[in-house]
Scaffold this motif. Structure first.
Motif, short mmCIF file in Angstrom:
data_model
loop_
_atom_site.label_atom_id
_atom_site.label_comp_id
_atom_site.label_asym_id
_atom_site.label_seq_id
_atom_site.Cartn_x
_atom_site.Cartn_y
_atom_site.Cartn_z
N THR A 26 3.01 -34.22 -68.09
CA THR A 26 2.49 -35.18 -69.07
C THR A 26 3.36 -36.44 -69.12
O THR A 26 2.84 -37.56 -69.16
CB THR A 26 2.41 -34.54 -70.46
N VAL A 27 4.68 -36.26 -69.11
CA VAL A 27 5.59 -37.41 -69.11
C VAL A 27 5.36 -38.25 -67.85
O VAL A 27 5.31 -39.49 -67.91
CB VAL A 27 7.06 -36.94 -69.19
N GLY A 28 5.20 -37.58 -66.71
CA GLY A 28 4.95 -38.30 -65.46
C GLY A 28 3.67 -39.11 -65.53
O GLY A 28 3.62 -40.27 -65.08
N GLY A 29 2.62 -38.53 -66.13
CA GLY A 29 1.37 -39.25 -66.29
C GLY A 29 1.51 -40.46 -67.20
O GLY A 29 0.99 -41.55 -66.92
N LEU A 30 2.26 -40.30 -68.31
CA LEU A 30 2.49 -41.42 -69.22
C LEU A 30 3.26 -42.54 -68.55
O LEU A 30 2.94 -43.73 -68.72
CB LEU A 30 3.25 -40.93 -70.46
N VAL A 31 4.27 -42.18 -67.78
CA VAL A 31 5.08 -43.20 -67.09
C VAL A 31 4.21 -43.98 -66.12
O VAL A 31 4.28 -45.23 -66.06
CB VAL A 31 6.26 -42.53 -66.36
N LEU A 32 3.40 -43.28 -65.33
CA LEU A 32 2.53 -43.97 -64.38
C LEU A 32 1.51 -44.86 -65.09
O LEU A 32 1.25 -45.99 -64.65
CB LEU A 32 1.78 -42.94 -63.52
N MET A 33 0.94 -44.35 -66.19
CA MET A 33 -0.09 -45.11 -66.88
C MET A 33 0.46 -46.35 -67.56
O MET A 33 -0.18 -47.39 -67.62
CB MET A 33 -0.78 -44.21 -67.92
N MET A 34 1.69 -46.23 -68.08
CA MET A 34 2.26 -47.33 -68.86
C MET A 34 3.13 -48.28 -68.04
O MET A 34 3.49 -49.35 -68.51
CB MET A 34 3.10 -46.76 -70.01
N ALA A 35 3.49 -47.89 -66.82
CA ALA A 35 4.44 -48.69 -66.04
C ALA A 35 3.90 -50.08 -65.75
O ALA A 35 4.61 -51.08 -65.88
CB ALA A 35 4.78 -47.97 -64.74
N SER A 36 2.66 -50.19 -65.36
CA SER A 36 2.11 -51.49 -64.96
C SER A 36 2.09 -52.50 -66.10
O SER A 36 2.65 -53.58 -65.97
CB SER A 36 0.70 -51.31 -64.39
N PRO A 37 1.50 -52.18 -67.26
CA PRO A 37 1.54 -53.17 -68.33
C PRO A 37 2.95 -53.42 -68.85
O PRO A 37 3.25 -54.51 -69.30
CB PRO A 37 0.66 -52.56 -69.43
N HIS A 38 3.82 -52.41 -68.76
CA HIS A 38 5.18 -52.57 -69.26
C HIS A 38 5.95 -53.57 -68.40
O HIS A 38 6.79 -54.30 -68.90
CB HIS A 38 5.90 -51.22 -69.25
N GLU A 39 5.63 -53.60 -67.11
CA GLU A 39 6.34 -54.51 -66.23
C GLU A 39 5.76 -55.91 -66.26
O GLU A 39 6.38 -56.87 -65.82
CB GLU A 39 6.27 -53.98 -64.79
N ALA A 40 4.54 -56.04 -66.77
CA ALA A 40 3.90 -57.35 -66.78
C ALA A 40 4.61 -58.27 -67.76
O ALA A 40 5.14 -57.85 -68.78
CB ALA A 40 2.42 -57.21 -67.18
N ALA A 41 4.62 -59.56 -67.44
CA ALA A 41 5.25 -60.52 -68.33
C ALA A 41 4.35 -60.74 -69.52
O ALA A 41 3.22 -61.19 -69.40
CB ALA A 41 5.48 -61.83 -67.59
N LEU B 202 -7.57 -38.94 -71.28
CA LEU B 202 -8.36 -38.79 -70.06
C LEU B 202 -9.80 -39.28 -70.26
O LEU B 202 -10.34 -40.02 -69.43
CB LEU B 202 -8.36 -37.32 -69.62
N PHE B 203 -10.42 -38.85 -71.35
CA PHE B 203 -11.80 -39.27 -71.59
C PHE B 203 -11.88 -40.76 -71.91
O PHE B 203 -12.83 -41.44 -71.49
CB PHE B 203 -12.41 -38.45 -72.73
N CYS C 60 -4.04 -39.56 -64.13
CA CYS C 60 -5.09 -38.65 -64.60
C CYS C 60 -4.93 -37.25 -64.01
O CYS C 60 -5.13 -36.25 -64.69
CB CYS C 60 -6.46 -39.21 -64.26
N VAL C 61 -4.55 -37.20 -62.74
CA VAL C 61 -4.32 -35.91 -62.10
C VAL C 61 -3.15 -35.19 -62.78
O VAL C 61 -3.21 -33.99 -63.06
CB VAL C 61 -4.04 -36.09 -60.59
N PHE D 165 -2.05 -35.64 -65.87
CA PHE D 165 -2.48 -35.22 -67.20
C PHE D 165 -3.27 -33.92 -67.13
O PHE D 165 -3.06 -32.99 -67.92
CB PHE D 165 -3.36 -36.30 -67.84
N THR D 166 -4.19 -33.84 -66.16
CA THR D 166 -5.02 -32.64 -66.02
C THR D 166 -4.17 -31.43 -65.65
O THR D 166 -4.34 -30.34 -66.22
CB THR D 166 -6.11 -32.87 -64.95
N LEU D 167 -3.25 -31.62 -64.72
CA LEU D 167 -2.36 -30.53 -64.34
C LEU D 167 -1.47 -30.10 -65.50
O LEU D 167 -1.15 -28.91 -65.66
CB LEU D 167 -1.50 -30.95 -63.14
N GLY D 168 -1.07 -31.07 -66.32
CA GLY D 168 -0.25 -30.75 -67.49
C GLY D 168 -0.99 -29.87 -68.47
O GLY D 168 -0.43 -28.92 -69.05
N ILE D 169 -2.28 -30.18 -68.70
CA ILE D 169 -3.10 -29.36 -69.60
C ILE D 169 -3.23 -27.94 -69.05
O ILE D 169 -3.07 -26.95 -69.75
CB ILE D 169 -4.49 -29.99 -69.78
N LEU D 170 -3.52 -27.82 -67.74
CA LEU D 170 -3.67 -26.51 -67.12
C LEU D 170 -2.36 -25.72 -67.18
O LEU D 170 -2.37 -24.49 -67.43
CB LEU D 170 -4.13 -26.67 -65.66
#
Length: 295
Positions: free
Chosen positions: A124-139, A258-259, A280-281, A283-288
C-alpha cells in the motif's frame, strides 16, 4: 468474512463516485456539493425510517450517532476544506491518503502478528508513493500564508476519519443488536443536520446555487451521491465493520482510491500512465495480502 469483504469493496466503489462527481458539474462549490450530498443522505434516511417504520434511536444512541457523524462526515470534510484553503490541494491530499495505513496499524486485532501485516502495508505504501510522486515533484504555487495552519487542519481531518473508522467498528461490535441499516439511518439524520450547519457556515446562497446553469445536474448528483455514496455505502461499511477487524477494514478503504481512479480514467477517456497502473496493481496486491493475513 467473505460477505464483509464484498460489503467493504462495494462501499469503496460507491465512495469512489464522490471524487469524479465534482468534475461533472460547473458552478457550485465543493462545499455546496458536499452539503447537498449530506442533506440528501439525511433526507433518504428520514424517508426510509418513516416509510419502512424503522426503529428510532434512544437518547444514548442518538448522541453516539451525532458524534460519529461529526468525525466521519461533516467535521472531517470541513477540516479538509479549510486545510485545502490554507495549504493548497497537494499536501493535504497526501496526508489524507495515509488514512488506510493508520486504520490498519491502530486497528490490528490482538491475535494477529505484526509481521502478517507487513506485506499489505508495504504494498500500500508503495502504491501511495507511486501515485503521489508525480504531482509532488511538479512545480506548484508558492506556499500560502497560512500553510502551517493548513497542515495542522489536514492532520486533524485525518485524525477525525481514522477515529471514525475505529470507533464506528468498535461501537457496532459492542451493539450487535443494532441493525446496519438502522445505524446508517441514525448517522444520516445526524449528518443531515450537520450538513445544514455546514452549508449555512461556508456554502453559497440558495439563490446563487439555483441560478447556476448546471443546477439540474447539481441536484441529480447530490441525490445520487447522497443515496449511493452516503446512505447505501454507509450500510455496506457498517456490515463490513461488524464482520471484519478494523485493520482489514482499513485495507479495504484502499478500494475507494482504486475505484476513484477507474472512474476518473473513464471520465477522461484515457488510460492510466505506467506509474498509475503500477500503483493500482500494488493497491490490489495489498488488499489481497491483507485478506490473506486476516484469514
Amino acid at each position: 468474512m467473505f460477505g464483509g469483504i464484498l460489503a467493504g469493496l462495494a462501499a469503496g466503489a460507491l465512495w469512489g463516485l464522490v471524487f469524479v462527481a465534482p468534475r461533472m458539474v460547473q458552478g457550485p462549490s465543493s462545499v455546496d456539493l458536499t452539503a447537498g450530498r449530506f442533506l440528501a443522505y439525511g433526507a433518504v434516511a428520514l424517508m426510509v425510517m418513516l416509510l419502512a417504520r424503522r426503529r428510532w434511536p434512544t437518547a444514548g444512541q442518538a448522541l453516539s450517532a451525532l458524534g460519529m457523524s461529526v468525525l466521519g462526515f461533516t467535521g472531517y470534510y470541513l477540516l479538509l476544506v479549510l486545510a485545502i484553503r490554507d495549504a493548497g490541494t497537494e499536501v493535504p491530499s497526501l496526508i489524507i491518503g495515509t488514512i488506510p495505513l493508520w486504520v490498519m496499524l491502530l486497528g490490528k486485532p490482538g491475535h494477529l502478528r505484526w509481521a502478517a501485516l507487513v506485506p499489505g502495508l508495504l504494498l500500500t505504501v508503495g502504491g501511495l508513493v507511486l501515485m503521489m510522486a508525480s504531482p509532488h515533484e511538479a512545480a506548484g504555487p508558492a506556499p500560502q500564508p497560512h500553510y502551517l495552519r493548513g497542515l495542522l487542519l489536514a492532520a486533524a481531518s485525518l485524525a477525525c476519519w481514522t477515529a471514525f473508522a475505529l470507533l464506528n467498528s468498535a461501537w457496532l461490535k459492542r451493539h450487535p443488536e443494532v441493525n446496519a441499516t438502522d445505524w446508517a439511518n441514525w448517522l444520516g439524520l445526524a449528518t443531515g443536520a450537520g450538513a445544514l450547519l455546514l452549508w449555512m457556515a461556508a456554502g453559497s446562497p440558495a439563490q446563487a446555487i439555483a441560478a447556476q446553469p448546471d443546477f439540474g445536474l447539481f441536484v441529480f448528483l447530490c441525490i445520487a451521491t447522497g443515496f449511493g455514496s452516503a446512505w447505501l455505502a454507509t450500510i455496506l461499511w457498517n456490515v463490513a465493520s461488524q464482520r471484519l477487524s478494523a485493520s482489514l477494514c482499513g485495507q479495504l478503504i484502499v478500494s475507494e482510491t482504486l475505484f476513484a481512479l477507474a472512474y476518473s480514467f473513464a471520465w477522461d477517456a484515457r488510460w492510466p500512465t505506467p506509474a498509475q497502473a503500477a500503483a493500482c496493481v500494488l493497491f490490489t496486491l495489498g488488499i489481497l495480502a491483507s485478506i490473506k493475513a486476516h484469514r
